[in-house]
Write an enzyme that holds these catalytic residues in place. Sequence first.
Site, mmCIF file in Angstrom:
data_model
loop_
_atom_site.group_PDB
_atom_site.id
_atom_site.type_symbol
_atom_site.label_atom_id
_atom_site.label_comp_id
_atom_site.label_asym_id
_atom_site.label_seq_id
_atom_site.Cartn_x
_atom_site.Cartn_y
_atom_site.Cartn_z
ATOM 1 N N GLY A 11 0.857 -1.170 0.187
ATOM 2 C CA GLY A 11 -0.086 0.094 0.016
ATOM 3 C C GLY A 11 0.698 1.310 -0.078
ATOM 4 N N GLN A 12 0.228 2.382 0.112
ATOM 5 C CA GLN A 12 0.812 3.753 0.077
ATOM 6 C C GLN A 12 1.963 3.807 1.173
ATOM 7 O OE1 GLN A 12 -1.705 6.935 1.627
ATOM 8 N NE2 GLN A 12 -0.062 8.659 0.623
ATOM 9 N N ASP A 34 1.820 -9.118 1.280
ATOM 10 C CA ASP A 34 0.434 -8.593 1.174
ATOM 11 C C ASP A 34 -0.355 -9.607 0.486
ATOM 12 O OD1 ASP A 34 -0.090 -5.253 0.497
ATOM 13 O OD2 ASP A 34 -1.341 -6.416 -0.202
ATOM 14 N N ASP A 53 -2.691 -13.799 3.052
ATOM 15 C CA ASP A 53 -3.815 -13.169 3.490
ATOM 16 C C ASP A 53 -3.696 -13.002 5.165
ATOM 17 O OD1 ASP A 53 -6.571 -12.339 4.313
ATOM 18 O OD2 ASP A 53 -7.476 -14.031 3.123
ATOM 19 N N TYR A 142 -15.156 3.506 8.868
ATOM 20 C CA TYR A 142 -13.761 3.384 8.900
ATOM 21 C C TYR A 142 -13.114 3.566 10.293
ATOM 22 C CZ TYR A 142 -8.813 4.746 8.089
ATOM 23 O OH TYR A 142 -7.312 4.871 8.205
ATOM 24 N N LYS A 146 -11.477 1.774 13.450
ATOM 25 C CA LYS A 146 -10.270 2.131 13.987
ATOM 26 C C LYS A 146 -10.186 2.541 15.461
ATOM 27 C CE LYS A 146 -7.590 2.648 10.688
ATOM 28 N NZ LYS A 146 -6.346 1.463 10.615
HETATM 29 P P1 NAD Z 1 -3.425 1.284 1.351
HETATM 30 O O1 NAD Z 1 -4.850 0.844 1.325
HETATM 31 O O2 NAD Z 1 -2.599 1.856 0.707
HETATM 32 O O3 NAD Z 1 -2.714 -0.256 1.632
HETATM 33 C C1 NAD Z 1 -3.197 -1.401 2.540
HETATM 34 C C2 NAD Z 1 -2.655 -2.716 2.054
HETATM 35 O O4 NAD Z 1 -3.140 -3.785 2.626
HETATM 36 C C3 NAD Z 1 -2.905 -2.847 0.507
HETATM 37 O O5 NAD Z 1 -1.635 -3.340 -0.166
HETATM 38 C C4 NAD Z 1 -3.810 -4.288 0.601
HETATM 39 O O6 NAD Z 1 -3.594 -5.176 -0.571
HETATM 40 C C5 NAD Z 1 -3.288 -4.663 2.059
HETATM 41 N N1 NAD Z 1 -4.193 -5.610 2.286
HETATM 42 C C6 NAD Z 1 -5.631 -5.675 2.458
HETATM 43 N N2 NAD Z 1 -6.289 -6.818 2.923
HETATM 44 C C7 NAD Z 1 -5.332 -7.398 3.331
HETATM 45 C C8 NAD Z 1 -5.364 -8.893 3.815
HETATM 46 N N3 NAD Z 1 -6.435 -9.375 4.242
HETATM 47 N N4 NAD Z 1 -4.033 -9.495 3.897
HETATM 48 C C9 NAD Z 1 -3.014 -8.805 3.629
HETATM 49 N N5 NAD Z 1 -2.881 -7.533 3.317
HETATM 50 C C10 NAD Z 1 -3.954 -6.982 2.948
HETATM 51 O O7 NAD Z 1 -3.268 1.858 2.898
HETATM 52 P P2 NAD Z 1 -2.164 2.667 3.485
HETATM 53 O O8 NAD Z 1 -2.625 4.095 3.405
HETATM 54 O O9 NAD Z 1 -0.828 2.464 3.322
HETATM 55 O O10 NAD Z 1 -2.682 2.544 5.247
HETATM 56 C C11 NAD Z 1 -1.782 1.598 6.038
HETATM 57 C C12 NAD Z 1 -2.309 1.946 7.396
HETATM 58 O O11 NAD Z 1 -2.443 3.254 7.959
HETATM 59 C C13 NAD Z 1 -3.856 1.743 7.647
HETATM 60 O O12 NAD Z 1 -4.332 1.093 8.910
HETATM 61 C C14 NAD Z 1 -4.744 2.814 7.609
HETATM 62 O O13 NAD Z 1 -5.647 2.976 8.174
HETATM 63 C C15 NAD Z 1 -3.699 3.615 8.179
HETATM 64 N N6 NAD Z 1 -3.679 5.251 7.922
HETATM 65 C C16 NAD Z 1 -3.309 5.688 6.548
HETATM 66 C C17 NAD Z 1 -3.444 6.834 6.596
HETATM 67 C C18 NAD Z 1 -3.137 7.438 5.002
HETATM 68 O O14 NAD Z 1 -3.299 8.667 4.816
HETATM 69 N N7 NAD Z 1 -2.608 6.791 4.072
HETATM 70 C C19 NAD Z 1 -3.749 7.754 7.409
HETATM 71 C C20 NAD Z 1 -4.098 7.243 8.612
HETATM 72 C C21 NAD Z 1 -3.998 5.939 8.881
#
Ligand code: NAD
Length: 325
Positions: A11-12, A34, A53, A142, A146
């Site tokens: 992810g990001q 992932d 998973d 969401y 959280k």
């Molecule tokens: P994202 O959506 O970019 O990435 C999440 C990753 O989790 C994806 O690559 C997805 O394939 C993987 N995933 C989903 N289901 C899965 C499973 N069952 N098994 C294994 N992998 C799985 O999210 P992100 O932006 O990288 O966020 C990561 C964490 O940080 C999350 O908990 C999010 O809530 C938190 N967060 C992010 C932000 C933001 O701005 N990006 C802000 C606050 C909190």
Amino acid sequence: MDKILIIGAGGQIGTELTGYLRKEYGNKNVIASDIRATLHDDLMEGGPFIRMDAMDSRQVYQVIQKEKVKQVYFLAAILSAVCEKNPVMAWDINMGTMNSVLRVANELKFKMFVPSSIGAFGRTTPKDKTPQETIQRPNSIYGVTKVAGELLCDYYHDRYGVDVRGVRFPGIISNVVPPGGGTTDYAVDIYHKAIKFKKYTSYLKEDTFLDMMYMPDALKAAVKLMEADHNSLNYHNAYNIAAMSFSPKILADEIRKHIPGFQIDYKVDPVRQGIADSWPNSMDDSAARKDWGWKADFNLERMTKDMITVLSERFSRRKENEETK
Ligand code: NAD
């Protein structure tokens, strides 16, 4: 050297965190995982990758035991705007994955990083200087996951002594992998559109203030908290961390300093606007500063300069490549 596993590495945040940790601790010590079959090219080539998973606690157990993993960065989740489209799936994935990994953490006793979010707050939370401990009645599904996640982490820590730590991330701005469908995504997209078209249509109103953070600070926070002395942590989980707070109008004004003539207009998306209106304007991060020395390096000016430099160079390289094809 402790072996580290990143769950949700595609992810990001995970993509950049994997690179950051591999630089810090060595490629072979940092395993990316992932549910996706493949990740960013650099990650696939740069070190071990396991398709996994996180809902499947047996698989999680086997991987962690076999690889002798001592630290897990748990990032698997679906984000706010995507969650609103399918609340049942949002609960199942966000809670199911976390429950599964915490269960294994209790059996195998590894250290865990679990991020929460500004989304854990709601309309009745004080919006300015939002305290570390305050009202948490979120209105989005969401946010519900959280808050439940924060409580579940506290429970595993207090009841079983699992060393699980976390921060409440603000909206994260970055330039490697696009954001995964959150309410703060506009603050990434706006840079791309500004450089390409000198024009952006915002789905949030011009005066919607939200807490934001540049990716290098987010990575630094995660690793710094994981390395902190356990005894100095008064909260363990869900530390407020802050770097900057701005509205779409203020961000557009800052971008205009680098891209004269940049224009912004507004076509409000009621779902994301409703979520944004329920989130803090800016969080009080004094507990994180006191307990583990948190301090952001990037403010809006520094981040904007860096984003525009990095993205402009990338776009002109791409253009050159296309022209020579
Ligand atoms: P994202 O959506 O970019 O990435 C999440 C990753 O989790 C994806 O690559 C997805 O394939 C993987 N995933 C989903 N289901 C899965 C499973 N069952 N098994 C294994 N992998 C799985 O999210 P992100 O932006 O990288 O966020 C990561 C964490 O940080 C999350 O908990 C999010 O809530 C938190 N967060 C992010 C932000 C933001 O701005 N990006 C802000 C606050 C909190």
